[in-house]
Design an enzyme around this catalytic site. Structure first.
Site, short mmCIF file in Angstrom:
data_model
loop_
_atom_site.label_atom_id
_atom_site.label_comp_id
_atom_site.label_asym_id
_atom_site.label_seq_id
_atom_site.Cartn_x
_atom_site.Cartn_y
_atom_site.Cartn_z
N CYS A 1 22.80 72.64 83.18
CA CYS A 1 22.52 74.36 83.05
C CYS A 1 24.16 75.26 83.48
O CYS A 1 25.16 74.86 83.96
CB CYS A 1 21.74 75.40 84.40
SG CYS A 1 20.49 74.57 84.55
N ARG B 1 26.63 74.93 78.01
CA ARG B 1 25.19 73.49 79.25
C ARG B 1 24.29 73.72 79.10
O ARG B 1 23.47 73.80 79.87
CB ARG B 1 26.05 74.11 80.52
CG ARG B 1 27.53 73.93 80.77
CD ARG B 1 28.45 74.17 81.03
NE ARG B 1 27.41 73.46 83.15
CZ ARG B 1 27.79 71.90 83.31
NH1 ARG B 1 28.74 71.65 82.58
NH2 ARG B 1 27.30 72.14 84.36
N TRP C 1 19.04 74.65 81.60
CA TRP C 1 18.39 73.91 80.17
C TRP C 1 17.36 72.72 81.17
O TRP C 1 17.15 72.35 82.01
CB TRP C 1 19.72 72.22 80.44
CG TRP C 1 19.12 71.14 79.33
CD1 TRP C 1 18.80 70.70 79.76
CD2 TRP C 1 19.34 71.08 77.61
NE1 TRP C 1 18.41 69.21 79.04
CE2 TRP C 1 18.80 70.62 77.81
CE3 TRP C 1 19.63 71.87 77.06
CZ2 TRP C 1 18.74 69.55 76.51
CZ3 TRP C 1 19.16 71.77 75.65
CH2 TRP C 1 18.66 70.77 76.06
N ASN D 1 22.37 74.48 89.88
CA ASN D 1 22.46 73.82 88.76
C ASN D 1 22.18 72.50 89.04
O ASN D 1 22.97 72.04 90.32
CB ASN D 1 23.81 73.45 87.92
CG ASN D 1 23.76 72.77 86.74
OD1 ASN D 1 22.78 72.18 86.17
ND2 ASN D 1 25.60 71.76 86.68
N GLY D 2 21.09 71.77 88.60
CA GLY D 2 21.10 70.14 89.31
C GLY D 2 19.78 69.58 88.93
O GLY D 2 18.38 70.39 88.73
N GLU E 1 22.55 50.27 66.65
CA GLU E 1 23.02 51.82 66.15
C GLU E 1 24.55 51.43 66.21
O GLU E 1 24.87 52.84 65.89
CB GLU E 1 22.47 51.73 68.01
CG GLU E 1 22.60 52.91 68.51
CD GLU E 1 22.08 54.21 68.01
OE1 GLU E 1 21.81 54.31 67.06
OE2 GLU E 1 23.21 54.64 68.04
N LYS F 1 26.28 54.98 64.30
CA LYS F 1 27.35 55.74 64.48
C LYS F 1 28.52 55.62 63.49
O LYS F 1 28.82 56.64 63.60
CB LYS F 1 28.01 55.38 66.32
CG LYS F 1 26.59 55.39 67.23
CD LYS F 1 27.07 56.67 67.73
CE LYS F 1 25.92 57.97 67.68
NZ LYS F 1 24.49 57.27 67.18
N GLU G 1 27.43 57.36 60.47
CA GLU G 1 26.73 59.11 60.40
C GLU G 1 28.83 59.45 60.21
O GLU G 1 28.46 60.84 60.32
CB GLU G 1 25.83 59.21 61.58
CG GLU G 1 26.46 59.14 62.73
CD GLU G 1 24.60 59.39 63.35
OE1 GLU G 1 24.51 59.85 62.77
OE2 GLU G 1 24.99 58.92 64.61
N HIS H 1 20.52 34.04 54.64
CA HIS H 1 19.59 34.94 54.24
C HIS H 1 20.83 35.81 52.87
O HIS H 1 19.74 36.58 52.86
CB HIS H 1 18.48 35.07 55.35
CG HIS H 1 17.77 33.74 55.57
ND1 HIS H 1 16.91 32.52 55.38
CD2 HIS H 1 17.94 33.29 56.77
CE1 HIS H 1 16.91 32.35 56.14
NE2 HIS H 1 17.67 32.47 57.15
N LYS I 1 21.34 68.13 63.92
CA LYS I 1 21.22 67.64 64.93
C LYS I 1 19.98 67.35 65.24
O LYS I 1 19.27 66.44 66.09
CB LYS I 1 21.90 68.56 65.64
CG LYS I 1 21.33 68.16 67.69
CD LYS I 1 22.58 66.79 67.87
CE LYS I 1 22.06 65.92 69.00
NZ LYS I 1 22.81 64.64 68.96
C1 AGP Z 1 21.68 60.13 65.69
O1 AGP Z 1 22.56 59.75 65.60
C2 AGP Z 1 21.24 60.96 64.49
N1 AGP Z 1 21.58 62.28 64.84
C3 AGP Z 1 19.76 60.70 64.17
O2 AGP Z 1 19.37 59.62 63.55
C4 AGP Z 1 18.81 60.88 65.75
O3 AGP Z 1 18.99 60.14 65.89
C5 AGP Z 1 17.13 61.31 64.74
O4 AGP Z 1 17.71 62.12 63.70
C6 AGP Z 1 16.30 60.99 65.88
O5 AGP Z 1 16.81 63.08 66.20
P1 AGP Z 1 15.80 62.90 67.28
O6 AGP Z 1 15.68 61.86 68.88
O7 AGP Z 1 16.17 64.41 67.76
O8 AGP Z 1 14.36 63.05 67.25
#
Ligand code: AGP
Length: 612
Positions: free
Chosen positions: A2, A27, A76, A102-103, A485, A489, A492, A508, A607
């Site tokens: 927060c 925050r 938050w 905050n905490g 993953e 990363k 994207e 394969h 996001k």
């Molecule tokens: C992850 O780096 C991406 N921004 C995206 O794949 C994300 O993980 C996915 O959209 C799921 O989002 P959420 O965890 O908010 O459900």
């Protein structure tokens, strides 16, 4: 996480506090509030609002606050949904004391019961409110400073607090343990804040409080003591950051800041969830009855993107520790499949935002079929947490970078703890084995920190490979999802085609891709499949693939089969995804920076994907 701001001086407090909150919105932004002491009446006035700070701003435009002393907070939520009542500041029974925090106060439930028994009236569901009532209790026979000192002695957990009282209107007091708090030193005025951005418009002379320190501010004086009252001399530092770089705590991007927050987040998460003496696991909001969890016959994980990869690691964890079959689906497939789930199924929905449309639709379908739903989520009060039967919050704080990093490892942490809990209540593992795992898991934040000490060499290696037109990521067993993953990363944020693959699948098909123009990232830490990974390395090297290997410190043999090695500290392979995630994140970050990409806001991405 927060944001806190405090002011004491000669100027009207409201605009200073409100502007300070706005610069701390990263925050936390689910609710906010301000309290000031009205000098002419020696009383406290307060304005609070759920929602972003603009909502508070609109209230203040209609009903402004006067006074030259005040505190403010942008929240938050961790305990209690983001509502008006749960917004900070919180007041004592007589509205003579106001606190922002905050905490996480880990022992708030017992403290709240004790205070209610003593006649204190609570109005919120927050952990924070116990602080202001404890101060009220001790304030009866002590100064405000002493009352705060006695209060702190009763608190367990992490806190940065700021306190004012209409009974001592000439002081503003702050204290910190486990959450940041700084002092801004002005001329005839002084400031408190969680972070420098909140006060840089007024002063650049900053005192960074250390752990277990209390600061008593008047408009002309700053006095810092330790929790026992011993005075500690402090000299302000001059901060030359602009506001934006201060919001990133000096990091060039939120993503890099969030990558570096992971060890502390994991340490705080484990402290909050596992009792340090008894190793008892506590999930405050996990409301699925133990009986139900004992009787489930299968688990189905539903998630998207990075959260899906976390759930995939969760499959290996839960199947290995709990002997329950775990299916993992991306939400967009799960929601349309002819699902074989019923009341004997536990659906685990993982989502950082708690607002992902496909995951929400999957949860609705799961509930329609009678399954119990557990959410693993980072945003308190989000839609997913209201739809689910039980919730485990990851408490990673707001994740600003679009590419998920700290939320991913926080999701993994929640899965490990949940697996220990399931293994315990279903009597799959003896307590001593669970204790052993917990001890090993408690070491991981330190190992992550060790990896972060090596950032420059990882950056150099990433820069050296940033020209490649495509990447292949390979892993096996519990680090197969880590490879997926790592590839996500990279793709994207750098826009380079990158594919994660089970290393055993090389023959394969993917091996046809290997030549000197292909970069291959291999996760080859010490594990039961290490020798198999070495064979993959030999296959790739024979075809001139450019290999970056993530290996265990001390493994010199691996150098025979690879150009570049990123070493990570040795750990139980069960927990290795928590460690290998960091170099994979850093490779992606530094390749993207080298290519001049917008790391925090990559093109075409949001996001939270709240539409199908
Ligand atoms: C992850 O780096 C991406 N921004 C995206 O794949 C994300 O993980 C996915 O959209 C799921 O989002 P959420 O965890 O908010 O459900």
């Amino acid at each position: 996480m927060c944001g806190i701001v405090g002011y004491i001086g000669f100027r009207p407090a409201q605009p200073i506090l409100l502007n300070g909150l706005k610069s701390l919105e990263y925050r936390g932004y689910d609710s906010s509030g301000i309290a000031t002491i009205l000098s002419n009446k020696n009383s406290i006035s307060i304005r609070k609002s759920p929602g972003k700070i603009i909502a508070l701003d609109n209230i203040l435009k209609k009903k402004p606050l006067s006074g030259t002393i005040g505190i403010a907070h942008t929240r938050w939520a961790t305990h209690g949904a983001p509502t008006q009542e749960n917004a900070h500041p919180h007041l004592d029974c007589q509205s003579e004391i106001a606190v922002v925090h905050n905490g996480i106060i880990e022992n708030y439930v017992s403290l709240k019961a004790e205070l209610i028994k003593e006649g204190h009236q609570f109005v919120s569901q927050t952990d924070t409110e116990v602080i202001v009532h404890l101060i009220e209790k001790f304030f009866k026979n002590n100064s405000l400073e002493e009352a705060i000192r006695k209060t702190i002695a009763r608190l367990e957990g992490s806190f940065a607090i700021s306190v004012i009282s209409s009974k001592e209107p000439g002081v503003l007091i702050g204290a910190r343990m486990g959450s940041p708090l700084i002092v801004g030193v002005g001329k005839g005025e002084n400031f408190l804040a969680s972070d420098a951005p909140a006060i840089l418009d007024s002063t650049r002379d900053i005192i960074f409080l250390n752990e277990k320190e209390i600061v008593v501010l008047t408009k002309d004086k700053v006095r810092v003591t330790d929790f026992s009252g011993k005075e500690i001399p402090k000299t302000p530092s001059k901060i030359n950051w602009d506001v934006e770089s201060a919001q990133k705590a000096g990091y060039p991007h939120f993503m890099l800041k969030e990558i570096n927050e992971q060890p502390k987040n994991l340490e705080n998460f484990l402290k909050a969830r596992i009792n340090k003496e008894t190793n008892r696991i506590a999930f405050q909001e996990q409301n699925i009855p133990e009986e139900t969890l004992k009787n489930i016959t299968n688990i189905s994980v539903v998630a998207c993107g990075t959260a899906y990869h976390a759930g995939f690691v969760g499959k290996y964890i839960i199947e290995s520790l709990c002997a329950i079959p775990v299916a993992v689906d991306v939400s967009s497939e799960f929601r349309y499949r002819d699902l074989l789930i019923d009341k004997n199924t536990l659906v685990v929905a993982i989502s950082q935002s708690g607002e992902t449309a496909d995951t929400l639709a999957g949860v609705k379908e799961a509930k329609r079929r009678g399954a119990s739903v557990l959410a693993i989520c980072n945003v308190l009060g989000s839609t997913l947490t209201r739809e689910a039967d039980g919730v485990i919050y990851t408490h990673a704080g707001p994740e600003i970078g679009v590419a998920s990093t700290k939320a991913y490892t926080a999701q993994l942490a929640a899965l490990y703890i949940f697996a220990f809990y399931l293994a315990e209540i279903r009597k799959i593992l003896p307590q001593e084995q669970i204790n052993k795992y917990i001890s090993q898991l408690r070491l991981i934040p330190h190992l992550q920190q060790e990896v972060l000490k090596d950032q420059q060499s990882i950056a150099d290696l990433a820069h050296k490979h940033s020209h490649f037109g495509s990447f292949l990521y390979l892993g096996r067993n519990i680090n197969y999802p880590s490879a997926l993953e790592g590839a996500l990363k990279l793709k994207e944020i750098s826009y380079i085609p990158a594919e994660g693959y089970a290393a055993g699948e090389m023959k394969h098909g993917p091996i046809a891709l290997i030549d000197e123009y292909r970069a291959v990232v291999c996760i080859a830490c010490e594990s039961k499949v290490y020798e198999k990974m070495v064979s993959n390395l030999q296959e790739i090297k024979a075809r001139k693939g450019k290999i970056i290997t993530i290996a265990t410190q001390g493994d010199e043999k691996i150098r025979e089969h690879t150009e570049e090695v990123i070493y990570v500290p040795k750990c139980n392979e069960l927990f290795s995804p928590l460690v290998v995630a960091l170099p994979l994140q850093l490779i992606a970050y530094h390749v993207a920076v080298k290519r001049g990409c917008d790391v925090d806001q990559p093109r075409n991405l949001a996001k939270s994907v709240t539409v199908e």
